[in-house]
Design a protein around this motif. Structure first.
Motif, mmCIF file in Angstrom:
data_model
loop_
_atom_site.group_PDB
_atom_site.id
_atom_site.type_symbol
_atom_site.label_atom_id
_atom_site.label_comp_id
_atom_site.label_asym_id
_atom_site.label_seq_id
_atom_site.Cartn_x
_atom_site.Cartn_y
_atom_site.Cartn_z
ATOM 1 N N ASP A 96 0.759 -1.089 0.118
ATOM 2 C CA ASP A 96 0.274 0.063 0.093
ATOM 3 C C ASP A 96 0.969 1.293 -0.132
ATOM 4 O O ASP A 96 1.049 1.903 0.931
ATOM 5 N N GLY A 98 0.225 4.045 -1.020
ATOM 6 C CA GLY A 98 -0.361 5.237 -0.816
ATOM 7 C C GLY A 98 -0.087 5.647 0.948
ATOM 8 O O GLY A 98 -0.166 6.547 1.412
ATOM 9 N N LYS A 99 -0.173 4.558 1.589
ATOM 10 C CA LYS A 99 -0.059 4.671 3.201
ATOM 11 C C LYS A 99 1.433 4.721 3.539
ATOM 12 O O LYS A 99 1.524 5.241 4.606
ATOM 13 N N ALA A 100 2.314 4.159 2.910
ATOM 14 C CA ALA A 100 3.719 4.006 3.178
ATOM 15 C C ALA A 100 4.494 5.324 2.901
ATOM 16 O O ALA A 100 5.646 5.559 3.496
ATOM 17 N N THR A 147 0.025 12.483 -3.648
ATOM 18 C CA THR A 147 -0.965 12.482 -4.219
ATOM 19 C C THR A 147 -1.182 12.974 -5.521
ATOM 20 O O THR A 147 -2.377 13.029 -5.981
ATOM 21 N N GLN A 158 8.491 4.925 -3.631
ATOM 22 C CA GLN A 158 8.575 4.145 -2.663
ATOM 23 C C GLN A 158 9.986 3.304 -2.660
ATOM 24 O O GLN A 158 10.895 3.110 -1.794
ATOM 25 N N GLU B 149 -1.260 6.940 10.474
ATOM 26 C CA GLU B 149 -1.176 5.747 9.644
ATOM 27 C C GLU B 149 -0.114 4.767 10.271
ATOM 28 O O GLU B 149 0.926 5.083 10.540
ATOM 29 N N ARG B 151 1.190 2.135 9.189
ATOM 30 C CA ARG B 151 2.396 1.882 8.359
ATOM 31 C C ARG B 151 3.449 2.647 8.376
ATOM 32 O O ARG B 151 4.813 2.377 8.008
ATOM 33 N N LEU B 152 3.085 3.955 8.623
ATOM 34 C CA LEU B 152 3.991 5.227 8.668
ATOM 35 C C LEU B 152 5.055 4.873 9.775
ATOM 36 O O LEU B 152 6.138 4.957 9.665
ATOM 37 N N SER B 174 1.945 14.598 10.525
ATOM 38 C CA SER B 174 0.558 13.837 10.431
ATOM 39 C C SER B 174 -0.831 14.269 11.137
ATOM 40 O O SER B 174 -1.831 14.542 10.741
#
Lengths: 268, 255
Positions: A96, A98-100, A147, A158, B149, B151-152, B174
């Motif tokens: 993912d 987008g989240k990382a 984005t 990434q 998040e 994941r971060l 964030s």
């Protein structure tokens, strides 16, 4: 001795060695056994693909190798040393993207995060960032926010951030799962050329069997509930791989058949 | 700016202008006694007179100081406490019920307590304003830190970032949109409480000015003070928007 012979010998010597080893690794989470008695050796410079039906623990195996999980029993070692936490020479590419990625940092800023963590002096970062962006095919996108980029571009970004860690090992968790077929093939070839050039060891988790055979030196198929090895295939296809020629190679088709039959059998 | 945006802007100015015109009309027709309601002309004259004599500028600065110190103290403490509570699940579980009890407490209710303990001092005002303004900031920060998040955090772990770097480079940025929204709400609270403290404790500021003008039936001066308070709220809110736009430019980049 010719240069080629020497290289071959060096390669053969490396094959003997083990970089990452799962020794009877078992992981239980919340009373459920996710992975049981996993024995697996990854050689330095090897491109290992892990496939399996969903819920077979392939992502979990990767997280064990990353040091994000620790085994309940057994051990996972890196270069003979037990993995207790993530290490800088091992980079993780998450599915993912987008989240990382940090949405408040530009492409350059996201790569810079890894350089800052490695204490690269500020004045050296600019040139390093530019080189990395060029390496993953994103030159001129330094000032874009994630984005503002397509899914493929974000995943490239990434990967660039992971390369900024200068890893000897890349752990990739279904990195192209969310991308369209064309973007996916382009990125497959780029990952191959990037990792071959630097002799990077790769563990690549995917649910796409063709992708696994196309990329890997070896493909492991996991059985679910609990996760354990069900099949192991050596992929003896010539390198560099080619999207058309490799996929039409009889050996490719034979392996594909074998792997499909295996997965089909596990789903019942 | 496109045509419709300009039209909206013009319309909003017209609404404000007609409101002032109606006010003038009511005052001129003496529908309300001029002792209580001055027209905008008299209020404006009082405003100019107040500034030229220097009285009003001093009061304005007094109020701005109360507001700024209280708000800054609330921001620093609110972000620090919010980060502490928000970044730990156990802390959230322990502290949340107490917060829920304290948060809806009307701050005016603690003013007598503060006066009893600290006297009619600037320190009392600072405490009351900060106490009232801390809630929106702290609760927004708790929420912002809790919503980072996961994941971060894994990315941070795999990069072996230090705890300080994780807070500064991952958690704080964030949570920033939440924190800024909280700080904007607190700005209004700080202004209200500044005026209340000035009225109750007789501290130098617009609140005190408004109170004295009302007692002396100087309605024009009273309105001059009220207009200044409105303008203060308006200008600080616009300044806050500009800061937000600048700090959160990444949020609008994609849209």
């Amino acid at each position: 001795m010719s240069v080629v012979a020497k290289l071959d010998e060096a390669r053969a010597a490396r094959r003997q060695k083990t970089l990452i080893a799962f020794n009877a690794a078992t992981l239980r989470l919340g009373g459920k056994t996710i992975i049981e008695n996993l024995d697996l050796q990854v050689r330095p410079g090897e491109f290992l693909c892990i496939v399996g039906a969903s819920g077979c623990g392939k992502t979990t195996a990767l997280r064990l190798a990353a040091g994000l999980y620790r085994p309940t029993s057994g051990a996972v070692t890196f270069d003979g040393e037990e993995i207790t936490e993530p290490r800088r020479e091992v980079a993780i590419v998450f599915q993912d993207y987008g989240k990382a990625l940090l949405p408040w940092r530009t492409a350059a800023g996201n790569i810079s995060l890894a350089l800052e963590a490695s204490r690269v002096p500020a004045r050296e970062r600019g040139a390093r960032i530019e080189a990395l962006l060029r390496k993953v095919g994103l030159p001129g996108h330094a000032d874009k926010y994630p984005t503002e980029m397509s899914g493929g571009m974000q995943q490239r970004l990434q990967i660039a951030r992971c390369l900024a860690q200068e890893p000897t090992t890349l752990l990739m968790d279904e990195p192209f799962g969310a991308l369209d077929a064309m973007t996916r093939q382009g990125l497959q070839d780029e990952v191959l050329s990037l990792t071959e050039a630097s002799q990077t060891t790769v563990i690549f988790v995917t649910h796409d069997l063709d992708e696994a055979i196309y990329l890997g030196d070896r493909v492991i198929g996991l059985l679910p509930h609990p996760g354990r090895i069900g099949i192991e295939l050596d992929v003896d296809l010539p390198r560099p791989r080619d999207q058309l020629a490799t996929r039409e190679h009889p050996e490719f088709l034979r392996l594909r058949r074998q792997l499909f039959d295996f997965i089909k059998a596990t789903e019942h | 700016m496109n045509r419709t945006a300009i039209l909206w802007r013009v319309a909003s100015v017209l609404v404000a202008a007609s409101f002032i015109a109606a006010w003038q009309l009511v005052a001129d027709l003496r529908l309300v006694s001029p002792v209580f309601l001055p027209g905008p002309d008299r209020a404006w004259a009082a405003l100019v007179r107040g500034f030229s004599s220097g009285d009003l500028a001093g009061k304005l600065i007094g109020t701005l100081e109360h507001m700024a110190y209280g708000w800054l103290a609330a921001s620093i403490a609110g972000i620090a406490l919010g980060a502490l509570i928000g970044s730990s699940r156990t802390m959230r579980a322990y502290v949340a019920p107490s917060l829920e009890f304290l948060r809806p407490l009307p701050v005016s209710a603690i003013i007598p307590v503060a006066i009893a303990m600290l006297g009619l001092t600037q320190g009392m005002a600072l405490f009351v304003i900060a106490f009232g303004a801390i809630w929106p900031i702290m609760l927004a920060t708790v929420h912002g830190f809790a919503a980072v998040e996961p994941r971060l955090y894994e990315v941070a772990r795999s990069l072996q970032m230090s705890r300080a770097a994780i807070i500064g480079k991952i958690a704080l940025p964030s949570a920033l949109p939440d924190i800024l929204a909280g700080m904007r709400l607190s700005l209004t609270v700080a202004l209200i409480l500044s005026v209340v403290c000035e009225i109750l404790a007789g501290l130098d500021g617009l609140g005190h000015w408004v109170l004295l003008s009302a007692r002396a039936f100087r309605s024009a001066d009273l309105f001059a003070g009220v207009i200044l308070l409105g303008a203060t709220g308006y200008v600080t809110s616009i300044a806050m928007s500009l800061v937000e736009q600048r700090l959160l430019a990444w949020q609008t980049a994609a849209r």
